[in-house]
Design a protein around this motif. Sequence first.
Motif, PDB file in Angstrom:
ATOM      1  N   THR A 168      65.736  62.398  41.682  1.00  0.00           N
ATOM      2  CA  THR A 168      64.656  62.198  40.389  1.00  0.00           C
ATOM      3  C   THR A 168      65.146  62.589  39.303  1.00  0.00           C
ATOM      4  OG1 THR A 168      63.658  64.361  41.298  1.00  0.00           O
ATOM      5  CG2 THR A 168      62.675  62.462  42.267  1.00  0.00           C
ATOM      6  N   LEU A 169      66.049  63.613  39.308  1.00  0.00           N
ATOM      7  CA  LEU A 169      66.607  64.193  38.058  1.00  0.00           C
ATOM      8  C   LEU A 169      67.588  63.263  37.668  1.00  0.00           C
ATOM      9  CD1 LEU A 169      67.153  66.515  36.136  1.00  0.00           C
ATOM     10  CD2 LEU A 169      68.954  67.417  37.466  1.00  0.00           C
ATOM     11  N   LEU A 183      68.509  59.066  33.271  1.00  0.00           N
ATOM     12  CA  LEU A 183      68.642  57.353  33.102  1.00  0.00           C
ATOM     13  C   LEU A 183      67.636  57.086  32.133  1.00  0.00           C
ATOM     14  CD1 LEU A 183      70.332  55.985  36.391  1.00  0.00           C
ATOM     15  CD2 LEU A 183      71.545  56.704  33.990  1.00  0.00           C
ATOM     16  N   LYS A 184      66.447  57.367  32.403  1.00  0.00           N
ATOM     17  CA  LYS A 184      65.046  56.739  31.676  1.00  0.00           C
ATOM     18  C   LYS A 184      65.085  57.392  30.271  1.00  0.00           C
ATOM     19  CE  LYS A 184      60.162  56.129  32.109  1.00  0.00           C
ATOM     20  NZ  LYS A 184      58.847  56.063  33.022  1.00  0.00           N
ATOM     21  N   VAL A 185      65.479  58.611  30.227  1.00  0.00           N
ATOM     22  CA  VAL A 185      65.489  59.033  28.887  1.00  0.00           C
ATOM     23  C   VAL A 185      66.524  58.594  27.860  1.00  0.00           C
ATOM     24  CG1 VAL A 185      66.026  61.189  27.668  1.00  0.00           C
ATOM     25  CG2 VAL A 185      64.542  61.536  29.727  1.00  0.00           C
ATOM     26  N   ALA A 186      67.615  58.211  28.485  1.00  0.00           N
ATOM     27  CA  ALA A 186      68.879  57.620  27.775  1.00  0.00           C
ATOM     28  C   ALA A 186      68.233  56.309  27.057  1.00  0.00           C
ATOM     29  CB  ALA A 186      69.856  57.523  28.521  1.00  0.00           C
ATOM     30  N   ILE A 187      67.496  55.634  28.159  1.00  0.00           N
ATOM     31  CA  ILE A 187      67.113  54.327  27.738  1.00  0.00           C
ATOM     32  C   ILE A 187      65.867  54.286  26.712  1.00  0.00           C
ATOM     33  CG2 ILE A 187      65.843  52.119  28.484  1.00  0.00           C
ATOM     34  CD1 ILE A 187      67.087  52.746  31.352  1.00  0.00           C
ATOM     35  N   GLU A 188      65.066  55.156  26.880  1.00  0.00           N
ATOM     36  CA  GLU A 188      64.031  55.519  26.077  1.00  0.00           C
ATOM     37  C   GLU A 188      64.613  55.756  24.529  1.00  0.00           C
ATOM     38  OE1 GLU A 188      61.728  58.282  27.850  1.00  0.00           O
ATOM     39  OE2 GLU A 188      60.353  56.796  28.645  1.00  0.00           O
ATOM     40  N   LYS A 189      65.455  56.639  24.495  1.00  0.00           N
ATOM     41  CA  LYS A 189      66.038  56.970  23.112  1.00  0.00           C
ATOM     42  C   LYS A 189      67.283  56.012  22.705  1.00  0.00           C
ATOM     43  CE  LYS A 189      65.611  62.025  23.996  1.00  0.00           C
ATOM     44  NZ  LYS A 189      64.845  62.199  22.883  1.00  0.00           N
ATOM     45  N   LYS A 190      67.404  54.942  23.580  1.00  0.00           N
ATOM     46  CA  LYS A 190      68.419  53.788  23.265  1.00  0.00           C
ATOM     47  C   LYS A 190      70.051  54.598  22.922  1.00  0.00           C
ATOM     48  CE  LYS A 190      64.991  50.742  21.379  1.00  0.00           C
ATOM     49  NZ  LYS A 190      64.871  50.064  22.484  1.00  0.00           N
ATOM     50  N   ASN A 191      70.121  55.637  23.744  1.00  0.00           N
ATOM     51  CA  ASN A 191      71.428  56.276  23.805  1.00  0.00           C
ATOM     52  C   ASN A 191      72.235  55.892  24.714  1.00  0.00           C
ATOM     53  OD1 ASN A 191      73.652  58.076  23.854  1.00  0.00           O
ATOM     54  ND2 ASN A 191      72.245  59.702  23.199  1.00  0.00           N
ATOM     55  N   LYS A 224      76.931  57.555  30.837  1.00  0.00           N
ATOM     56  CA  LYS A 224      77.293  58.887  31.410  1.00  0.00           C
ATOM     57  C   LYS A 224      76.667  59.053  32.588  1.00  0.00           C
ATOM     58  CE  LYS A 224      79.550  61.043  27.318  1.00  0.00           C
ATOM     59  NZ  LYS A 224      79.329  62.183  26.492  1.00  0.00           N
ATOM     60  N   GLY A 225      75.366  58.877  32.402  1.00  0.00           N
ATOM     61  CA  GLY A 225      74.342  58.900  33.604  1.00  0.00           C
ATOM     62  C   GLY A 225      74.668  58.126  35.009  1.00  0.00           C
ATOM     63  N   ILE A 226      74.925  56.813  34.556  1.00  0.00           N
ATOM     64  CA  ILE A 226      75.407  55.911  35.554  1.00  0.00           C
ATOM     65  C   ILE A 226      76.449  56.334  36.213  1.00  0.00           C
ATOM     66  CG2 ILE A 226      76.138  53.566  36.120  1.00  0.00           C
ATOM     67  CD1 ILE A 226      74.296  52.588  33.500  1.00  0.00           C
ATOM     68  N   LYS A 227      77.495  56.913  35.379  1.00  0.00           N
ATOM     69  CA  LYS A 227      78.674  57.358  36.187  1.00  0.00           C
ATOM     70  C   LYS A 227      78.592  58.595  36.893  1.00  0.00           C
ATOM     71  CE  LYS A 227      83.641  58.911  35.052  1.00  0.00           C
ATOM     72  NZ  LYS A 227      83.719  59.907  35.599  1.00  0.00           N
ATOM     73  N   LYS A 228      77.827  59.565  36.437  1.00  0.00           N
ATOM     74  CA  LYS A 228      77.182  60.689  37.349  1.00  0.00           C
ATOM     75  C   LYS A 228      76.867  60.498  38.719  1.00  0.00           C
ATOM     76  CE  LYS A 228      76.004  65.152  38.042  1.00  0.00           C
ATOM     77  NZ  LYS A 228      77.085  66.041  38.407  1.00  0.00           N
ATOM     78  N   LEU A 243      63.002  51.887  38.388  1.00  0.00           N
ATOM     79  CA  LEU A 243      63.613  51.943  37.140  1.00  0.00           C
ATOM     80  C   LEU A 243      64.285  50.646  36.497  1.00  0.00           C
ATOM     81  CD1 LEU A 243      64.850  54.092  35.039  1.00  0.00           C
ATOM     82  CD2 LEU A 243      66.923  53.994  36.856  1.00  0.00           C
ATOM     83  N   LEU A 244      64.864  50.027  37.525  1.00  0.00           N
ATOM     84  CA  LEU A 244      65.560  48.895  37.020  1.00  0.00           C
ATOM     85  C   LEU A 244      64.600  47.910  36.705  1.00  0.00           C
ATOM     86  CD1 LEU A 244      68.442  47.423  36.923  1.00  0.00           C
ATOM     87  CD2 LEU A 244      67.995  46.447  39.203  1.00  0.00           C
ATOM     88  N   LEU A 245      63.415  47.827  37.207  1.00  0.00           N
ATOM     89  CA  LEU A 245      62.343  46.914  36.842  1.00  0.00           C
ATOM     90  C   LEU A 245      61.830  47.326  35.516  1.00  0.00           C
ATOM     91  CD1 LEU A 245      60.855  44.478  38.548  1.00  0.00           C
ATOM     92  CD2 LEU A 245      59.132  46.139  38.947  1.00  0.00           C
ATOM     93  N   TRP A 246      61.582  48.338  35.128  1.00  0.00           N
ATOM     94  CA  TRP A 246      61.118  49.016  34.026  1.00  0.00           C
ATOM     95  C   TRP A 246      62.110  48.770  32.974  1.00  0.00           C
ATOM     96  CZ3 TRP A 246      63.249  52.761  31.329  1.00  0.00           C
ATOM     97  CH2 TRP A 246      62.707  53.274  30.101  1.00  0.00           C
ATOM     98  N   ALA A 247      63.619  48.831  33.217  1.00  0.00           N
ATOM     99  CA  ALA A 247      64.509  48.615  32.114  1.00  0.00           C
ATOM    100  C   ALA A 247      64.677  47.294  31.944  1.00  0.00           C
ATOM    101  CB  ALA A 247      65.613  49.515  32.620  1.00  0.00           C
ATOM    102  N   GLU A 248      64.184  46.092  32.456  1.00  0.00           N
ATOM    103  CA  GLU A 248      64.352  44.914  32.310  1.00  0.00           C
ATOM    104  C   GLU A 248      64.146  44.468  30.737  1.00  0.00           C
ATOM    105  OE1 GLU A 248      64.114  42.955  36.658  1.00  0.00           O
ATOM    106  OE2 GLU A 248      62.694  42.378  34.939  1.00  0.00           O
ATOM    107  N   SER A 249      62.990  45.087  30.146  1.00  0.00           N
ATOM    108  CA  SER A 249      62.518  44.671  28.750  1.00  0.00           C
ATOM    109  C   SER A 249      62.849  45.612  27.606  1.00  0.00           C
ATOM    110  CB  SER A 249      61.049  44.329  28.870  1.00  0.00           C
ATOM    111  OG  SER A 249      60.261  45.433  29.253  1.00  0.00           O
TER     112      SER A 249
END
Length: 374
Positions: free
Chosen positions: A10-11, A16-24, A30-34, A54-60
């Motif tokens: 969950t962490l 990853l979700k925070v990184a996507i929301e911030k467009k960082n 780095k999160g994916i590598k971790k 997460l992947l479903l949410w990240a699509e758009s």
Amino acid sequence: MEKYFPESETLSIKRLKVAIEKKNWELLEKGIKKARDMKDAGQRFSQLELWQNLLLWAESENIPPEPWEKLSEFVSSLSELYTSAVIENSGIIDEFHQETAGLIDKEVTVVYNQAFDKNTLDLARKYRLNLNNIMYNPDKYVPDAGWMNELAALATVFDEPREDLKGFISLISLFKKDGTIITDSYSGNIHKMLVKADIEIVYPGTRAAENKKLGKTWKFYALGGSINSFICAGCGHRTLKTEYHSKTLVECCSKCKSPMYPDITSTNDNYLQTMPHVWYGAYENLVSSRVWVIVTPPSHNDQVMLRNLLLDAAKNSCVEEVYLVTPKIEVYELWKSKFVNLVKNVQVKENFPSIASLIETYNEANAVNRAAIR
């Protein structure tokens, strides 16, 4: 490999979700590598549904292709591990060997309606009038200084991430054959999502700037045009910008070197400026498709032109199944009654409040069917 420090799934997902929301995107990679290092070090991942969500949410969410591919590959690798575990535990291998066994093998048309307020439609109408003057009265007309500012404002509105598009790539992936997308949205985000999924786009009257020729090919009918389709003010040549990072408002024509502008118009006008064969093509594909998926169908008095297109096509169609995706039960009931009265033997599926709920329901039904076969 960097020193491995275990952490909860969950962490990892939250990071990853925070990184996507911030467009960082650096933080995302780095999160994916971790997460990948944790998997390689032997940590068990058991919450596959959370990763898929997460992947479903990240699509758009307008993730650039490279980090998107890494995220998609990682989630796919977790899915493969889960599938392997099921095979090992059950001893039933054949059901997992045919990747397309559970896909819908029928001609499909996906219709996406995006509601706009009156001010946005008025700006689109005003923009088209200005564009027509630039194209057809260049010697007598000079656009005012605020014209490009208004166009930039429209482009910003059109390309905002859409909550109701989350899961769109996964929806397209449910269908085995090529299909058709019809929309009154002006957004370039749908194109970007299709580009990320290696789906080639056939856009009437234009030729894509990037043509991957990989995977599926879907016809795309933008009833009012789209912010990333351009028309030349000099010779009328059209082109489609599908480059992921493109946010251009003006292009240079490759044929006559004149400026090109977004080819959009209000879909609520009685006289539409876009190509007539876009509407004819949309109608013909609706009539010939066996499956309709309508995402956020218009309510009774909204988007009259799109509503009439759907009703006219229904009267002459051979559609067998209709999926309605709307959080408004009254809109679902409205369209269900219309289709049942207009189309003989049509199956209007249960109400789906979101694309994600449709996909979840379909996958659950598929799992039940596979279990029954065993």
